[in-house]
Motif scaffolding. Structure first.
Motif, short mmCIF file in Angstrom:
data_model
loop_
_atom_site.label_atom_id
_atom_site.label_comp_id
_atom_site.label_asym_id
_atom_site.label_seq_id
_atom_site.Cartn_x
_atom_site.Cartn_y
_atom_site.Cartn_z
N LYS A 32 -6.83 13.75 2.71
CA LYS A 32 -5.67 14.00 1.18
C LYS A 32 -4.90 13.38 0.47
CE LYS A 32 -5.14 18.53 4.43
NZ LYS A 32 -4.00 18.58 5.06
N ARG A 33 -4.99 12.45 0.78
CA ARG A 33 -4.15 10.45 0.48
C ARG A 33 -5.30 9.47 0.32
NH1 ARG A 33 -0.01 7.73 3.38
NH2 ARG A 33 -1.04 8.81 5.17
N VAL A 34 -5.10 9.12 -0.20
CA VAL A 34 -5.73 7.64 -0.61
C VAL A 34 -5.04 6.51 -1.15
CG1 VAL A 34 -7.64 6.83 -1.87
CG2 VAL A 34 -8.20 8.71 -1.45
N ARG A 45 1.87 -9.24 7.65
CA ARG A 45 1.00 -8.86 9.02
C ARG A 45 1.71 -7.91 8.30
NH1 ARG A 45 -1.66 -11.40 13.35
NH2 ARG A 45 -1.37 -9.57 14.87
N ARG A 46 0.89 -6.73 8.22
CA ARG A 46 1.44 -5.09 7.80
C ARG A 46 1.04 -4.49 9.15
NH1 ARG A 46 1.59 -4.73 1.78
NH2 ARG A 46 2.18 -2.46 1.86
N GLY A 47 1.24 -3.63 8.53
CA GLY A 47 1.16 -2.05 10.47
C GLY A 47 2.08 -1.83 10.88
N ALA A 50 1.91 3.11 15.57
CA ALA A 50 0.65 4.19 15.78
C ALA A 50 1.45 5.48 15.03
CB ALA A 50 0.59 4.82 16.72
N HIS A 51 0.10 6.40 14.32
CA HIS A 51 0.42 7.70 13.70
C HIS A 51 0.80 8.90 14.77
CE1 HIS A 51 0.76 6.43 9.90
NE2 HIS A 51 0.37 5.79 10.32
N ARG A 52 1.30 9.66 14.80
CA ARG A 52 1.06 10.35 15.74
C ARG A 52 -0.01 12.05 15.70
NH1 ARG A 52 6.16 10.34 17.98
NH2 ARG A 52 7.98 8.98 16.48
N GLU A 55 -5.42 10.89 10.67
CA GLU A 55 -6.54 10.08 11.16
C GLU A 55 -6.62 9.10 9.70
OE1 GLU A 55 -9.71 11.83 13.22
OE2 GLU A 55 -8.93 13.95 12.05
N GLN A 56 -7.54 7.67 9.72
CA GLN A 56 -7.65 7.16 8.68
C GLN A 56 -8.97 6.30 8.24
OE1 GLN A 56 -3.53 5.59 7.24
NE2 GLN A 56 -3.21 4.99 8.80
N ILE A 57 -10.01 6.28 7.19
CA ILE A 57 -10.37 5.23 7.71
C ILE A 57 -10.44 4.31 6.69
CG2 ILE A 57 -12.42 4.71 7.24
CD1 ILE A 57 -13.43 6.72 8.96
N TRP A 94 -2.14 1.35 18.16
CA TRP A 94 -1.63 0.78 17.43
C TRP A 94 -1.94 0.29 16.95
CZ3 TRP A 94 4.12 0.57 17.37
CH2 TRP A 94 5.07 -0.93 16.81
N HIS A 95 -1.97 0.05 15.44
CA HIS A 95 -1.82 -1.61 14.16
C HIS A 95 -2.11 -1.85 13.53
CE1 HIS A 95 -2.49 2.60 12.42
NE2 HIS A 95 -2.46 2.28 11.45
N GLU A 96 -2.10 -3.58 13.23
CA GLU A 96 -1.61 -4.43 12.40
C GLU A 96 -3.17 -4.84 11.19
OE1 GLU A 96 0.43 -6.90 14.92
OE2 GLU A 96 1.41 -5.73 16.65
N ASP A 118 5.75 11.35 11.27
CA ASP A 118 4.67 11.11 11.69
C ASP A 118 4.28 9.53 12.16
OD1 ASP A 118 1.56 11.82 12.75
OD2 ASP A 118 1.01 10.69 11.86
N TYR A 119 4.60 8.37 11.99
CA TYR A 119 4.38 7.19 12.25
C TYR A 119 5.46 6.50 13.67
CZ TYR A 119 3.22 5.40 7.44
OH TYR A 119 2.71 5.19 6.90
N MET A 120 4.82 5.93 14.68
CA MET A 120 5.89 5.56 16.00
C MET A 120 5.74 4.17 15.45
SD MET A 120 3.98 8.08 18.76
CE MET A 120 4.86 7.06 19.88
C1 T46 Z 1 -1.11 2.39 7.61
C2 T46 Z 1 -1.33 1.11 7.44
C3 T46 Z 1 -3.56 1.15 7.33
C4 T46 Z 1 4.38 5.92 0.25
O1 T46 Z 1 4.88 6.65 -0.08
N1 T46 Z 1 2.96 6.37 0.43
C5 T46 Z 1 2.26 5.99 1.55
O2 T46 Z 1 1.27 6.82 0.63
C6 T46 Z 1 1.74 5.02 2.03
C7 T46 Z 1 0.85 4.19 2.79
C8 T46 Z 1 3.14 4.11 1.71
N2 T46 Z 1 4.14 4.41 0.88
C9 T46 Z 1 5.51 3.71 0.70
C10 T46 Z 1 6.25 3.21 2.49
C11 T46 Z 1 6.75 2.20 2.21
O3 T46 Z 1 7.63 1.74 1.53
O4 T46 Z 1 4.89 2.37 0.32
C12 T46 Z 1 5.75 1.32 1.44
C13 T46 Z 1 4.57 0.16 2.18
O5 T46 Z 1 4.61 1.04 3.55
P1 T46 Z 1 4.22 0.81 4.68
O6 T46 Z 1 5.10 0.00 5.18
O7 T46 Z 1 3.79 1.69 5.75
O8 T46 Z 1 2.99 -0.10 5.00
P2 T46 Z 1 1.65 -0.64 5.95
O9 T46 Z 1 0.59 -1.47 5.48
O10 T46 Z 1 2.36 -1.07 6.88
O11 T46 Z 1 1.10 0.24 6.01
C14 T46 Z 1 0.08 1.71 5.62
C15 T46 Z 1 0.51 3.05 5.71
O12 T46 Z 1 1.91 3.03 5.81
C16 T46 Z 1 -0.26 3.82 7.54
O13 T46 Z 1 0.22 4.81 7.39
O14 T46 Z 1 -1.99 2.66 8.62
O15 T46 Z 1 -0.95 0.95 6.40
#
Ligand code: T46
Length: 132
Positions: A32-34, A45-47, A50-52, A55-57, A94-96, A118-120
């Protein structure tokens, strides 16, 4: 903890290589989203969530990065560097993401549209949820 890393079929010929990904085929859910991240700064370090239900690849289609996978009981580190490999990140994991090479492009195929609810993002809350 079982790590699921998909090896996608590569269609190679004398022009180069191509990978095609289809929902419910190569990818075990409806896509549904890329989204993708690039130009990640050194040491970032990002992430940290965890998600409720999501599912992702994760596919590092260029460069490399590492993913810490933590199910609340066990932690594993996965190195992604091949554009034909996909790491499955299911619910309550939980993922980073870290150690991005300067040329890394990490692409993510997701089963749902973006939903902040959906984010924890609190690790203690995540551990409590795992114990339930
Ligand atoms: C995950 C890991 C692997 C949106 O507006 N739409 C989106 O679909 C996404 C993914 C993000 N955003 C916005 C929300 C924040 O303002 O983009 C910004 C950065 O997102 P976030 O800080 O959540 O990015 P990561 O790298 O920490 O996490 C992302 C995904 O959010 C997360 O679902 O599993 O990559």
């Amino acid at each position: 903890m079982q790590i699921v890393k998909y090896q996608f079929q590569q269609h190679g010929d004398d022009r180069g290589r191509l990978v095609a990904l289809e929902e419910y085929g190569d990818i075990p859910f409806e896509i549904k989203r890329v989204y993708y991240m690039y130009e990640t700064k050194e040491g970032v370090r990002r992430g940290f969530h965890a998600h409720r239900t999501l599912e992702q690849i994760l596919i590092c289609i260029h460069g490399s990065c590492e993913i810490l996978m933590d199910n609340g009981k066990e932690k594993k580190i996965v190195f992604l560097e091949k554009p034909y490999e996909g790491l499955y990140v299911g619910t309550l994991m939980w993922h980073e993401m870290y150690n991005f090479s300067s040329d890394a492009v990490l692409m993510v195929l997701a089963s749902e549209t973006y939903n902040e609810e959906d984010y924890m993002r609190n690790y203690d809350e995540f551990l409590k949820m795992i114990k339930k």
